[in-house]
Scaffold this motif. Structure first.
Motif, PDB file in Angstrom:
ATOM      1  N   THR C  77       1.532  -0.887  -5.882  1.00  0.00           N
ATOM      2  CA  THR C  77       2.351  -0.994  -4.673  1.00  0.00           C
ATOM      3  C   THR C  77       2.903   0.373  -4.274  1.00  0.00           C
ATOM      4  OG1 THR C  77       2.987  -3.248  -5.261  1.00  0.00           O
ATOM      5  CG2 THR C  77       4.360  -2.119  -3.651  1.00  0.00           C
ATOM      6  N   LEU C  78       3.455   1.087  -5.254  1.00  0.00           N
ATOM      7  CA  LEU C  78       3.978   2.431  -4.951  1.00  0.00           C
ATOM      8  C   LEU C  78       2.863   3.315  -4.410  1.00  0.00           C
ATOM      9  CD1 LEU C  78       6.290   3.092  -8.039  1.00  0.00           C
ATOM     10  CD2 LEU C  78       6.919   2.309  -5.756  1.00  0.00           C
ATOM     11  N   CYS C  79       1.686   3.195  -5.028  1.00  0.00           N
ATOM     12  CA  CYS C  79       0.546   4.015  -4.618  1.00  0.00           C
ATOM     13  C   CYS C  79       0.125   3.680  -3.181  1.00  0.00           C
ATOM     14  CB  CYS C  79      -0.604   3.780  -5.586  1.00  0.00           C
ATOM     15  SG  CYS C  79      -2.128   4.591  -5.120  1.00  0.00           S
ATOM     16  N   ALA C  80       0.027   2.378  -2.873  1.00  0.00           N
ATOM     17  CA  ALA C  80      -0.378   1.981  -1.524  1.00  0.00           C
ATOM     18  C   ALA C  80       0.608   2.534  -0.498  1.00  0.00           C
ATOM     19  CB  ALA C  80      -0.447   0.456  -1.423  1.00  0.00           C
ATOM     20  N   TYR C  81       1.906   2.450  -0.837  1.00  0.00           N
ATOM     21  CA  TYR C  81       2.926   2.948   0.091  1.00  0.00           C
ATOM     22  C   TYR C  81       2.771   4.455   0.298  1.00  0.00           C
ATOM     23  CZ  TYR C  81       7.541   3.958   2.007  1.00  0.00           C
ATOM     24  OH  TYR C  81       8.561   4.390   2.800  1.00  0.00           O
ATOM     25  N   GLY C  82       2.585   5.182  -0.806  1.00  0.00           N
ATOM     26  CA  GLY C  82       2.407   6.634  -0.722  1.00  0.00           C
ATOM     27  C   GLY C  82       1.186   7.000   0.107  1.00  0.00           C
ATOM     28  N   LEU C  83       0.096   6.254  -0.093  1.00  0.00           N
ATOM     29  CA  LEU C  83      -1.140   6.545   0.640  1.00  0.00           C
ATOM     30  C   LEU C  83      -0.998   6.172   2.110  1.00  0.00           C
ATOM     31  CD1 LEU C  83      -3.886   5.340  -1.858  1.00  0.00           C
ATOM     32  CD2 LEU C  83      -3.285   7.685  -1.270  1.00  0.00           C
ATOM     33  N   TRP C  84      -0.185   5.148   2.368  1.00  0.00           N
ATOM     34  CA  TRP C  84       0.042   4.725   3.752  1.00  0.00           C
ATOM     35  C   TRP C  84       0.809   5.800   4.512  1.00  0.00           C
ATOM     36  CZ3 TRP C  84       4.848   2.447   5.886  1.00  0.00           C
ATOM     37  CH2 TRP C  84       4.674   1.900   7.160  1.00  0.00           C
ATOM     38  N   LYS C  85       1.782   6.409   3.813  1.00  0.00           N
ATOM     39  CA  LYS C  85       2.554   7.486   4.443  1.00  0.00           C
ATOM     40  C   LYS C  85       1.633   8.648   4.781  1.00  0.00           C
ATOM     41  CE  LYS C  85       6.565   6.161   4.935  1.00  0.00           C
ATOM     42  NZ  LYS C  85       7.403   6.413   6.084  1.00  0.00           N
ATOM     43  N   LYS C  86       0.810   9.026   3.805  1.00  0.00           N
ATOM     44  CA  LYS C  86      -0.136  10.111   4.054  1.00  0.00           C
ATOM     45  C   LYS C  86      -1.283   9.907   3.091  1.00  0.00           C
ATOM     46  CE  LYS C  86      -0.239  15.125   4.604  1.00  0.00           C
ATOM     47  NZ  LYS C  86      -1.050  15.507   3.445  1.00  0.00           N
ATOM     48  N   ASN C  87      -2.479   9.721   3.643  1.00  0.00           N
ATOM     49  CA  ASN C  87      -3.625   9.424   2.793  1.00  0.00           C
ATOM     50  C   ASN C  87      -3.994  10.623   1.938  1.00  0.00           C
ATOM     51  OD1 ASN C  87      -5.720   8.006   1.712  1.00  0.00           O
ATOM     52  ND2 ASN C  87      -7.114   8.420   3.395  1.00  0.00           N
ATOM     53  N   SER C  88      -4.367  10.341   0.689  1.00  0.00           N
ATOM     54  CA  SER C  88      -4.970  11.372  -0.141  1.00  0.00           C
ATOM     55  C   SER C  88      -6.396  10.915  -0.386  1.00  0.00           C
ATOM     56  CB  SER C  88      -4.213  11.497  -1.466  1.00  0.00           C
ATOM     57  OG  SER C  88      -5.089  11.928  -2.477  1.00  0.00           O
ATOM     58  N   LYS C  89      -7.350  11.620   0.216  1.00  0.00           N
ATOM     59  CA  LYS C  89      -8.735  11.154   0.150  1.00  0.00           C
ATOM     60  C   LYS C  89      -9.236  11.104  -1.286  1.00  0.00           C
ATOM     61  CE  LYS C  89     -10.872  11.610   4.592  1.00  0.00           C
ATOM     62  NZ  LYS C  89     -11.597  12.463   5.516  1.00  0.00           N
ATOM     63  N   LEU C  90      -8.772  12.060  -2.094  1.00  0.00           N
ATOM     64  CA  LEU C  90      -9.237  12.115  -3.478  1.00  0.00           C
ATOM     65  C   LEU C  90      -8.779  10.872  -4.243  1.00  0.00           C
ATOM     66  CD1 LEU C  90     -10.830  13.854  -5.393  1.00  0.00           C
ATOM     67  CD2 LEU C  90      -8.715  14.982  -6.068  1.00  0.00           C
ATOM     68  N   LEU C  91      -7.493  10.519  -4.074  1.00  0.00           N
ATOM     69  CA  LEU C  91      -6.971   9.369  -4.819  1.00  0.00           C
ATOM     70  C   LEU C  91      -7.544   8.064  -4.284  1.00  0.00           C
ATOM     71  CD1 LEU C  91      -5.200   8.232  -6.988  1.00  0.00           C
ATOM     72  CD2 LEU C  91      -3.247   8.328  -5.450  1.00  0.00           C
ATOM     73  N   SER C  92      -7.515   7.875  -2.956  1.00  0.00           N
ATOM     74  CA  SER C  92      -8.020   6.595  -2.440  1.00  0.00           C
ATOM     75  C   SER C  92      -9.521   6.486  -2.696  1.00  0.00           C
ATOM     76  CB  SER C  92      -7.684   6.427  -0.959  1.00  0.00           C
ATOM     77  OG  SER C  92      -8.200   7.487  -0.207  1.00  0.00           O
ATOM     78  N   GLY C  93     -10.235   7.619  -2.593  1.00  0.00           N
ATOM     79  CA  GLY C  93     -11.668   7.608  -2.887  1.00  0.00           C
ATOM     80  C   GLY C  93     -11.930   7.218  -4.334  1.00  0.00           C
ATOM     81  N   SER C  94     -11.137   7.760  -5.263  1.00  0.00           N
ATOM     82  CA  SER C  94     -11.313   7.420  -6.683  1.00  0.00           C
ATOM     83  C   SER C  94     -11.039   5.935  -6.916  1.00  0.00           C
ATOM     84  CB  SER C  94     -10.358   8.233  -7.556  1.00  0.00           C
ATOM     85  OG  SER C  94     -10.554   9.599  -7.356  1.00  0.00           O
ATOM     86  N   LEU C  95     -10.009   5.423  -6.235  1.00  0.00           N
ATOM     87  CA  LEU C  95      -9.675   4.014  -6.425  1.00  0.00           C
ATOM     88  C   LEU C  95     -10.797   3.120  -5.908  1.00  0.00           C
ATOM     89  CD1 LEU C  95      -5.888   4.090  -5.505  1.00  0.00           C
ATOM     90  CD2 LEU C  95      -6.871   3.569  -7.733  1.00  0.00           C
ATOM     91  N   TYR C  96     -11.307   3.438  -4.709  1.00  0.00           N
ATOM     92  CA  TYR C  96     -12.400   2.629  -4.165  1.00  0.00           C
ATOM     93  C   TYR C  96     -13.634   2.735  -5.059  1.00  0.00           C
ATOM     94  CZ  TYR C  96      -9.730   1.895   0.102  1.00  0.00           C
ATOM     95  OH  TYR C  96      -8.767   1.519   0.994  1.00  0.00           O
ATOM     96  N   LEU C  97     -13.877   3.947  -5.575  1.00  0.00           N
ATOM     97  CA  LEU C  97     -15.036   4.130  -6.442  1.00  0.00           C
ATOM     98  C   LEU C  97     -14.887   3.282  -7.705  1.00  0.00           C
ATOM     99  CD1 LEU C  97     -17.693   5.651  -6.635  1.00  0.00           C
ATOM    100  CD2 LEU C  97     -16.512   7.456  -7.880  1.00  0.00           C
ATOM    101  N   SER C  98     -13.656   3.213  -8.225  1.00  0.00           N
ATOM    102  CA  SER C  98     -13.457   2.426  -9.441  1.00  0.00           C
ATOM    103  C   SER C  98     -13.731   0.952  -9.177  1.00  0.00           C
ATOM    104  CB  SER C  98     -12.044   2.625  -9.986  1.00  0.00           C
ATOM    105  OG  SER C  98     -11.113   1.848  -9.260  1.00  0.00           O
ATOM    106  N   LEU C  99     -13.552   0.525  -7.910  1.00  0.00           N
ATOM    107  CA  LEU C  99     -13.826  -0.876  -7.566  1.00  0.00           C
ATOM    108  C   LEU C  99     -15.316  -1.186  -7.614  1.00  0.00           C
ATOM    109  CD1 LEU C  99     -11.636  -1.943  -4.520  1.00  0.00           C
ATOM    110  CD2 LEU C  99     -11.634  -2.917  -6.786  1.00  0.00           C
ATOM    111  N   VAL C 100     -16.166  -0.213  -7.247  1.00  0.00           N
ATOM    112  CA  VAL C 100     -17.601  -0.500  -7.177  1.00  0.00           C
ATOM    113  C   VAL C 100     -18.348  -0.011  -8.418  1.00  0.00           C
ATOM    114  CG1 VAL C 100     -17.711  -0.518  -4.664  1.00  0.00           C
ATOM    115  CG2 VAL C 100     -18.061   1.613  -5.893  1.00  0.00           C
TER     116      VAL C 100
END
Lengths: 276, 319, 253
Positions: C77-100
């Protein structure tokens, strides 16, 4: 504000670095090293693990994985398209019908796979029923073959094809179909010449989203293929457990990861952010 | 308390400059409008005053005190948002109390009651935003911002989400409210009718710059630029001279002395309900539109007519 | 296709999706151990209930799922909020990659990491490694669900809070967090199901003391026909099904 955001992202960064990116780097490092005498990983550094990927012994398994994943993907798309079309046109029942597709998907993967073992094994429901009806004299070998694995994969990942196709079809202007009919197209002609070309992005998304988990499948070939129908995932697991060849297992994993990332990259490049 | 002053404000977005050297002085207690088309930089200007964005250059002062660098919650200004931004999980009263509670105001309960009364929402105090009408939401947003007794109230297109009938009614209420509370209103709008009817003073913005500042009459009757003239209403341009359609007359006979006359051919005539709109073409190819009252005759396409107006109705753009 | 054929096809496909599970559930109430219906019985449920090892595995699974749900929900939740404020492509990309990432790869990579770290830290695989692994793969699910909720939020809400005198922390706690509650609850339920259900990763990073219910189910399934497995499957299916329906409801709320 910046400080609060940094603080909020910190735990997620820690987990991602220590338990996702870090482990991946370790696998990268292992893939360039050699197998120790008692398992384990030792120097010297080598490229041998990667050249072994092209050994025919493993090539057969890689090829089989591609064929099976491809077949399952094609099966999913063909099965999902009419369903997605139906749901996209069903008005108020849309979310109910979609939830009915998703419900089995979210309940235990293991249970779902076991359900097919229960149906397909020699003493399973299908064979029992056919025997009882006198249609066969001996149980058919339904389980532990490539077909059982493909059915299991289709069953497992069908929702991944339904969802992108549905969201694509749902966005299409309803009057397109009517316009095609108005211009003299029969329903199947309208689907072939109007709807299908316009659902190409949905097809591509469905294809990639189904193919990726199918290619990396482990549990389905393990339980439904029973060792006779090995795929890459099982080979990886094998290298890390019984064969104790971690460097080669690492190289295999990275090859699989490379394919996954390449497919995703191609999909995002082509169809962009609209999919996310 | 004091005047709100903007001194040489600049703001760049990655692709272009949104605010390009704006200087304004807004007198205390004034109903001041920033008028301009969408993308002219007016909302960005408001956001810099509120403290959501910082200017790249320039000073924002209130009563001589510099606001630059202060966080939004440190500035004595409050905002009525275009979307109202009412907290969906809080009732009308709780929304209004939100800011007072942050300050730890001991008088919260009384002030909330007064604010509800001010905007005639006493009976709707316990409603959630989802249970209110558009007008009630708008009034809640107003009360929520006013209850903190800001020195300046910023209003970002507060009427644009309302349907036309309600919008006219809320316009009256807004004007009346401002004269009652007496604080400075800075009103952002792209609707010239709204700006003209509400404001003491209007600043017209275009492409990040100020085109003209003045009273509604000055802006409408003596626009400083062609853009201002055109943005505030339709204009017929005959060479360097402009005249508004409602000031333009048409007759078959030549008018009396003193009038400016152009001979033209009727191109189309349209019935608009409250008047006729007749479009004519001069021999030079200029299109001149006249709005004439009922009973001043009907004109046929192709008819030769005299188009005329009084010199005092002309819009002359200073060179 | 449009006439009677399409609805017929749709019914057949829904049967394909649901019948295998429903048949499995039905036969868990069969009094015979063979796949011939001989009458209603709860005998397999009784056997399941009296199995001590099974109870222990279930307890392990519940404990792991509960702890990893709490942790991953907070972190995600904290991470989603932080990314919503300002996206970090590296972090969100890593998270999406971990999903697939195929589970088997996540599993062996974590196993390799734990083994490597434990050479220096002198600790063993066990409940703690399972929980760490589960938190790691659940975060992305939580981020996805909470982010979906945040995307529908009006960014002016937080600005309004700041404008009315709230600090950034207060704006988050008093305005955004209450608004996110249904999304967070949905995310937590989802994290619980993916954690409770996981076999592949868990089996690789589990120690001797941390056998989970899916691990036991897997072992029993491989051993051959056993109606107790059907009974366990039915309980898991119904239990997780209810959680998912609840999660869906919350996401729409």
């Amino acid at each position: 504000m910046k400080r609060l955001r940094a603080l909020f992202l910190l735990p997620a960064w820690a987990f991602t670095l220590l338990l996702f990116l870090g482990p991946m780097l370790i696998i990268v490092a292992y893939s360039f090293q050699s197998k120790g005498i008692y398992g384990g990983v030792v120097e010297p550094w080598t490229l041998e693990n990667y050249t072994r990927l092209f050994d025919p012994l493993y090539g057969v398994i890689l090829l089989r994985s591609f064929v099976m994943a491809g077949a399952a993907t094609a099966g999913c798309i063909v099965l999902a398209f009419p369903l997605a079309l139906y749901i996209a046109r069903s008005g108020t029942r849309k979310s109910l019908l979609l939830n009915l597709v998703m419900l089995p998907f979210w309940t235990s993967f293991l249970v779902r796979t076991y359900a097919w073992m229960f149906l397909l094994r020699d003493t399973g429901l299908l064979n029992s029923a056919l025997l009882a009806l006198g249609l066969i004299a001996e149980p058919l070998p339904l389980l532990y073959n490539d077909w059982a694995v493909i059915v299991g994969l289709i069953y497992g990942y069908l929702p991944f094809a339904v969802l992108p196709l549905y969201s694509n079809l749902e966005r299409l202007d309803k009057s397109l179909f009517e316009a095609a009919a108005d211009l003299g197209a029969k329903p199947w002609e309208a689907i072939l010449h109007v709807i299908l070309p316009l659902t190409a992005p949905g097809m591509r998304a469905a294809g990639v989203l189904v193919f990726i988990p199918c290619l990396g499948a482990y549990l389905t070939p393990d339980l439904l293929g029973g060792g006779k129908s090995m795929m890459i995932g099982n080979l990886v697991q094998n290298q890390f457990t019984s064969a104790r060849d971690w460097p080669f297992g690492s190289a295999l994993s990275l090859a699989l990861m490379a394919i996954v990332m390449l497919l995703l990259w191609a999909l995002l490049r082509r169809d962009g952010e609209e999919l996310l | 308390m004091g005047d709100l002053q903007l001194e040489e404000i600049y703001k760049d977005f990655p692709s272009h400059r949104v605010v390009d050297g704006i200087s304004l002085s807004i007198p205390q207690g004034c109903f001041y409008s920033l008028l301009g088309p969408s993308g002219c930089g007016k909302t960005t200007t408001l956001r810099m005053i509120a403290g959501f964005d910082e200017p790249d250059r320039g000073l924002i002062k209130l009563g001589g005190r510099t606001l630059n660098g202060l966080r939004p919650y440190q500035r004595p200004v409050t905002t009525v948002f275009q979307s109202y931004a009412l907290f969906p999980h809080l009732t009308a009263a709780e929304n209004i109390a939100f800011g007072l509670k942050r300050k730890g105001d001991p008088d919260t309960a009384r002030k909330v009651t007064e604010a509800l009364d001010l905007v005639q929402l006493t009976t709707k105090a316990d409603r959630l935003p989802a249970q209110m009408s558009g007008g009630e939401r708008q009034r809640t947003a107003l009360a929520r911002a006013l209850v903190l007794e800001p020195e300046v109230l910023l209003l970002d297109e507060p009427l644009s989400a309302l349907d036309p009938k309600l919008r006219k009614q809320m316009r009256l209420e807004l004007k009346e409210l401002q004269s009652r509370v007496g604080i400075t209103f800075l009103f952002i709008t792209h609707d010239q009718e709204e700006a003209l009817s509400l404001s003491d003073r209007i600043a017209v913005m275009h492409k990040g710059r100020l085109e003209q500042i003045g009273t509604p009459q000055e802006i409408y009757l003596s626009p400083a630029t062609r853009f201002v003239a055109g943005f505030l209403g339709a204009v017929n341009w005959v060479g360097p001279v402009g005249v508004r359609p409602e000031m333009t007359r048409i007759s078959r006979e030549a008018p009396g002395n003193g009038a400016r006359v152009v001979e033209a051919t009727v191109n189309s005539a349209m019935f608009l309900g409250d008047c006729f709109q007749v479009e004519t073409r001069t021999s030079a190819g200029d299109s001149i539109i006249a709005q004439i009252a009922h009973g001043l005759g009907e004109f046929q396409r192709g008819e030769r007519v005299h188009v005329w107006w009084h010199p005092q109705d002309e819009i002359a753009i200073p060179q | 296709m449009k006439g009677r054929l399409l609805p017929l096809y749709v019914v057949a496909l829904y049967a394909f999706l649901h019948l295998p599970l429903l048949i499995l559930c039905a036969f868990s109430f069969n009094s015979s151990r063979f796949t011939v219906w001989e009458g209603f019985s709860l005998v397999w449920y009784r056997m399941m209930w009296n199995d001590g090892a099974l109870a222990e595995a279930t307890w392990n699974s519940l404990l792991i799922a509960a702890v990893s749900t709490v942790l991953s929900t907070i972190v995600g939740t904290l991470c989603a909020y932080g990314l919503w404020k300002k996206n970090s492509k590296l972090l969100s990309g890593s998270l999406y990659l971990s999903l697939v990432t195929p589970e088997i790869i996540t599993g062996i990579a974590l196993l390799a990491t734990f083994q490597w770290a434990f050479r220096y830290l002198q600790i063993q695989l066990g409940m703690h490694t399972v929980i760490l692994a589960h938190v790691a793969f659940s975060i992305a699910y939580v981020v996805l669900v909470v982010m979906a909720r945040l995307r529908t939020a009006d960014p002016a809400l937080e600005e309004a809070a700041l404008d009315l005198g709230a600090t950034e922390w207060q704006a988050f706690r008093l305005v955004t967090l209450p608004m996110l509650k249904p999304g967070i609850a949905a995310a937590a339920l989802l994290a619980f199901t993916v954690s409770f259900d996981d076999y592949v990763i868990t089996s690789l990073v589990a120690g001797v003391d941390s056998e989970t219910l899916p691990m036991m189910l897997y072992a029993m399934a491989r051993r051959g026909a056993n109606p107790v497995v059907s009974a366990i499957s039915t309980v898991i299916f119904v239990g997780l099904g209810m959680l998912i329906v609840a999660s869906e409801r919350l996401q729409k709320a």
